[in-house]
Design a protein around this motif. Structure first.
Motif, PDB file in Angstrom:
ATOM      1  N   PHE A  20       0.818  -1.214   0.000  1.00 60.50           N
ATOM      2  CA  PHE A  20       0.000   0.000   0.000  1.00 60.50           C
ATOM      3  C   PHE A  20       0.853   1.265   0.000  1.00 60.50           C
ATOM      4  CE2 PHE A  20      -3.474  -2.633   1.994  1.00 60.50           C
ATOM      5  CZ  PHE A  20      -4.261  -2.618   0.865  1.00 60.50           C
ATOM      6  N   LEU A  21       2.114   1.155   0.385  1.00 59.32           N
ATOM      7  CA  LEU A  21       2.966   2.344   0.465  1.00 59.32           C
ATOM      8  C   LEU A  21       3.340   2.888  -0.907  1.00 59.32           C
ATOM      9  CD1 LEU A  21       5.321   1.311   3.379  1.00 59.32           C
ATOM     10  CD2 LEU A  21       3.426   2.925   3.449  1.00 59.32           C
ATOM     11  N   PHE A  22       3.450   2.050  -1.901  1.00 61.72           N
ATOM     12  CA  PHE A  22       3.874   2.504  -3.229  1.00 61.72           C
ATOM     13  C   PHE A  22       2.847   3.415  -3.897  1.00 61.72           C
ATOM     14  CE2 PHE A  22       6.436  -1.317  -2.559  1.00 61.72           C
ATOM     15  CZ  PHE A  22       7.695  -0.748  -2.688  1.00 61.72           C
ATOM     16  N   PRO A  23       1.565   3.022  -3.979  1.00 63.62           N
ATOM     17  CA  PRO A  23       0.608   3.955  -4.586  1.00 63.62           C
ATOM     18  C   PRO A  23       0.454   5.232  -3.771  1.00 63.62           C
ATOM     19  CG  PRO A  23      -0.422   1.823  -4.176  1.00 63.62           C
ATOM     20  CD  PRO A  23       0.982   1.743  -3.696  1.00 63.62           C
ATOM     21  N   TRP A  24       0.569   5.107  -2.456  1.00 64.84           N
ATOM     22  CA  TRP A  24       0.464   6.296  -1.624  1.00 64.84           C
ATOM     23  C   TRP A  24       1.616   7.256  -1.919  1.00 64.84           C
ATOM     24  CZ3 TRP A  24       4.111   7.519   2.254  1.00 64.84           C
ATOM     25  CH2 TRP A  24       3.810   8.651   2.975  1.00 64.84           C
ATOM     26  N   ALA A  25       2.826   6.731  -2.048  1.00 64.00           N
ATOM     27  CA  ALA A  25       3.979   7.585  -2.317  1.00 64.00           C
ATOM     28  C   ALA A  25       3.868   8.261  -3.680  1.00 64.00           C
ATOM     29  CB  ALA A  25       5.262   6.763  -2.247  1.00 64.00           C
ATOM     30  N   VAL A  26       3.296   7.571  -4.659  1.00 66.98           N
ATOM     31  CA  VAL A  26       3.155   8.152  -5.988  1.00 66.98           C
ATOM     32  C   VAL A  26       2.107   9.256  -5.995  1.00 66.98           C
ATOM     33  CG1 VAL A  26       2.401   7.629  -8.350  1.00 66.98           C
ATOM     34  CG2 VAL A  26       3.964   6.092  -7.170  1.00 66.98           C
ATOM     35  N   SER A  27       1.033   9.080  -5.248  1.00 66.59           N
ATOM     36  CA  SER A  27      -0.059  10.056  -5.270  1.00 66.59           C
ATOM     37  C   SER A  27      -0.010  11.036  -4.109  1.00 66.59           C
ATOM     38  CB  SER A  27      -1.400   9.320  -5.257  1.00 66.59           C
ATOM     39  OG  SER A  27      -1.550   8.613  -4.037  1.00 66.59           O
ATOM     40  N   LEU A  28       1.102  11.141  -3.414  1.00 61.46           N
ATOM     41  CA  LEU A  28       1.186  12.007  -2.243  1.00 61.46           C
ATOM     42  C   LEU A  28       0.963  13.477  -2.590  1.00 61.46           C
ATOM     43  CD1 LEU A  28       1.650  12.172   0.762  1.00 61.46           C
ATOM     44  CD2 LEU A  28       4.097  12.331   0.331  1.00 61.46           C
ATOM     45  N   LYS A  29       1.438  13.897  -3.764  1.00 56.30           N
ATOM     46  CA  LYS A  29       1.270  15.292  -4.158  1.00 56.30           C
ATOM     47  C   LYS A  29      -0.213  15.645  -4.335  1.00 56.30           C
ATOM     48  CE  LYS A  29       4.369  17.039  -6.805  1.00 56.30           C
ATOM     49  NZ  LYS A  29       5.217  17.343  -7.964  1.00 56.30           N
ATOM     50  N   GLU A  30      -1.001  14.707  -4.859  1.00 53.88           N
ATOM     51  CA  GLU A  30      -2.422  14.967  -5.066  1.00 53.88           C
ATOM     52  C   GLU A  30      -3.232  14.867  -3.785  1.00 53.88           C
ATOM     53  OE1 GLU A  30      -0.810  12.697  -7.111  1.00 53.88           O
ATOM     54  OE2 GLU A  30      -0.577  14.070  -8.805  1.00 53.88           O
ATOM     55  N   THR A  31      -2.838  13.968  -2.876  1.00 50.92           N
ATOM     56  CA  THR A  31      -3.626  13.780  -1.657  1.00 50.92           C
ATOM     57  C   THR A  31      -3.333  14.823  -0.597  1.00 50.92           C
ATOM     58  OG1 THR A  31      -2.003  12.211  -0.797  1.00 50.92           O
ATOM     59  CG2 THR A  31      -3.881  11.318  -2.025  1.00 50.92           C
ATOM     60  N   GLY A  32      -2.156  15.395  -0.620  1.00 45.58           N
ATOM     61  CA  GLY A  32      -1.829  16.480   0.314  1.00 45.58           C
ATOM     62  C   GLY A  32      -1.668  16.001   1.750  1.00 45.58           C
ATOM     63  N   TRP A  33      -1.949  16.935   2.672  1.00 53.75           N
ATOM     64  CA  TRP A  33      -1.771  16.637   4.094  1.00 53.75           C
ATOM     65  C   TRP A  33      -2.763  15.593   4.594  1.00 53.75           C
ATOM     66  CZ3 TRP A  33       2.344  17.575   6.793  1.00 53.75           C
ATOM     67  CH2 TRP A  33       3.199  18.597   6.398  1.00 53.75           C
ATOM     68  N   ALA A  34      -3.945  15.567   4.029  1.00 54.95           N
ATOM     69  CA  ALA A  34      -4.938  14.575   4.460  1.00 54.95           C
ATOM     70  C   ALA A  34      -4.442  13.159   4.137  1.00 54.95           C
ATOM     71  CB  ALA A  34      -6.276  14.842   3.776  1.00 54.95           C
ATOM     72  N   GLY A  35      -3.868  12.979   2.960  1.00 55.03           N
ATOM     73  CA  GLY A  35      -3.316  11.677   2.596  1.00 55.03           C
ATOM     74  C   GLY A  35      -2.119  11.302   3.443  1.00 55.03           C
ATOM     75  N   TRP A  36      -1.290  12.300   3.749  1.00 52.88           N
ATOM     76  CA  TRP A  36      -0.115  12.028   4.585  1.00 52.88           C
ATOM     77  C   TRP A  36      -0.548  11.621   5.993  1.00 52.88           C
ATOM     78  CZ3 TRP A  36       2.101  13.958   9.039  1.00 52.88           C
ATOM     79  CH2 TRP A  36       3.413  13.551   9.282  1.00 52.88           C
ATOM     80  N   LEU A  37      -1.500  12.346   6.572  1.00 51.33           N
ATOM     81  CA  LEU A  37      -1.964  12.042   7.925  1.00 51.33           C
ATOM     82  C   LEU A  37      -2.639  10.667   7.975  1.00 51.33           C
ATOM     83  CD1 LEU A  37      -2.246  13.092  10.803  1.00 51.33           C
ATOM     84  CD2 LEU A  37      -4.435  14.059  10.141  1.00 51.33           C
ATOM     85  N   THR A  38      -3.424  10.358   6.955  1.00 54.40           N
ATOM     86  CA  THR A  38      -4.080   9.056   6.905  1.00 54.40           C
ATOM     87  C   THR A  38      -3.048   7.929   6.847  1.00 54.40           C
ATOM     88  OG1 THR A  38      -5.927  10.063   5.746  1.00 54.40           O
ATOM     89  CG2 THR A  38      -5.757   7.678   5.641  1.00 54.40           C
ATOM     90  N   MET A  39      -1.996   8.117   6.071  1.00 52.16           N
ATOM     91  CA  MET A  39      -0.972   7.077   5.982  1.00 52.16           C
ATOM     92  C   MET A  39      -0.186   6.962   7.283  1.00 52.16           C
ATOM     93  SD  MET A  39       0.300   4.597   4.420  1.00 52.16           S
ATOM     94  CE  MET A  39      -0.482   4.662   2.856  1.00 52.16           C
ATOM     95  N   MET A  40       0.032   8.045   7.990  1.00 52.30           N
ATOM     96  CA  MET A  40       0.730   7.967   9.266  1.00 52.30           C
ATOM     97  C   MET A  40      -0.102   7.194  10.291  1.00 52.30           C
ATOM     98  SD  MET A  40       3.637   9.151   8.793  1.00 52.30           S
ATOM     99  CE  MET A  40       3.648   8.800   7.059  1.00 52.30           C
ATOM    100  N   VAL A  41      -1.430   7.386  10.270  1.00 56.08           N
ATOM    101  CA  VAL A  41      -2.301   6.608  11.159  1.00 56.08           C
ATOM    102  C   VAL A  41      -2.235   5.122  10.774  1.00 56.08           C
ATOM    103  CG1 VAL A  41      -4.714   6.197  11.803  1.00 56.08           C
ATOM    104  CG2 VAL A  41      -3.836   8.537  11.670  1.00 56.08           C
TER     105      VAL A  41
END
Length: 128
Positions: free
Chosen positions: A86-107
């Protein structure tokens, strides 16, 4: 009369590709076997030739008890392997998801670390 050579010439690249694929796959299977036999690294013994599968001998009484820890380790490996995928698609789309995506992945990663620590503390990763 139909000229079949025109139709068959369309399949020539496919036949060449299949021939090369068959030749390479055969070479990747046969060459290591031949090299191991010629270099002397092929030395069968009783341990190498014994049947061994899934953490216990394959041919035993079907109702015999077996160790469940092997399956626990396998399930934990699959879980953590899928979680890492799951980390690979998240890392690729991090620019589009912004802080909400980053916080969700940290949880998500925090839950993963808690689960890993729990499995470690319970001894699910220990092998005797």
């Amino acid at each position: 009369m139909i000229d079949l050579s025109h139709y068959l010439s369309n399949y020539l690249p496919i036949l060449i590709f299949l021939g090369i694929a068959l030749g390479l796959s055969s070479a990747f299977v046969i060459l290591p076997i031949l090299v191991s036999r010629l270099t002397g690294s092929y030395k069968p013994d009783a341990d190498k030739l014994s049947e061994y599968e899934c953490g216990f001998p394959a041919f035993e009484e079907p109702r015999s008890q077996f160790d469940v820890r092997f399956y626990l380790v396998a399930i934990l490996f699959i879980i953590f392997d899928l979680e890492a995928a799951f980390l690979f698609p998240w890392a690729v789309s991090l620019k589009e998801t912004g802080w909400a995506g980053w916080l969700t992945m940290m949880v998500f990663l925090a839950e993963l670390v808690i689960g890993y620590a729990y499995a470690w503390k319970k001894g699910a990763l220990d092998w005797e």
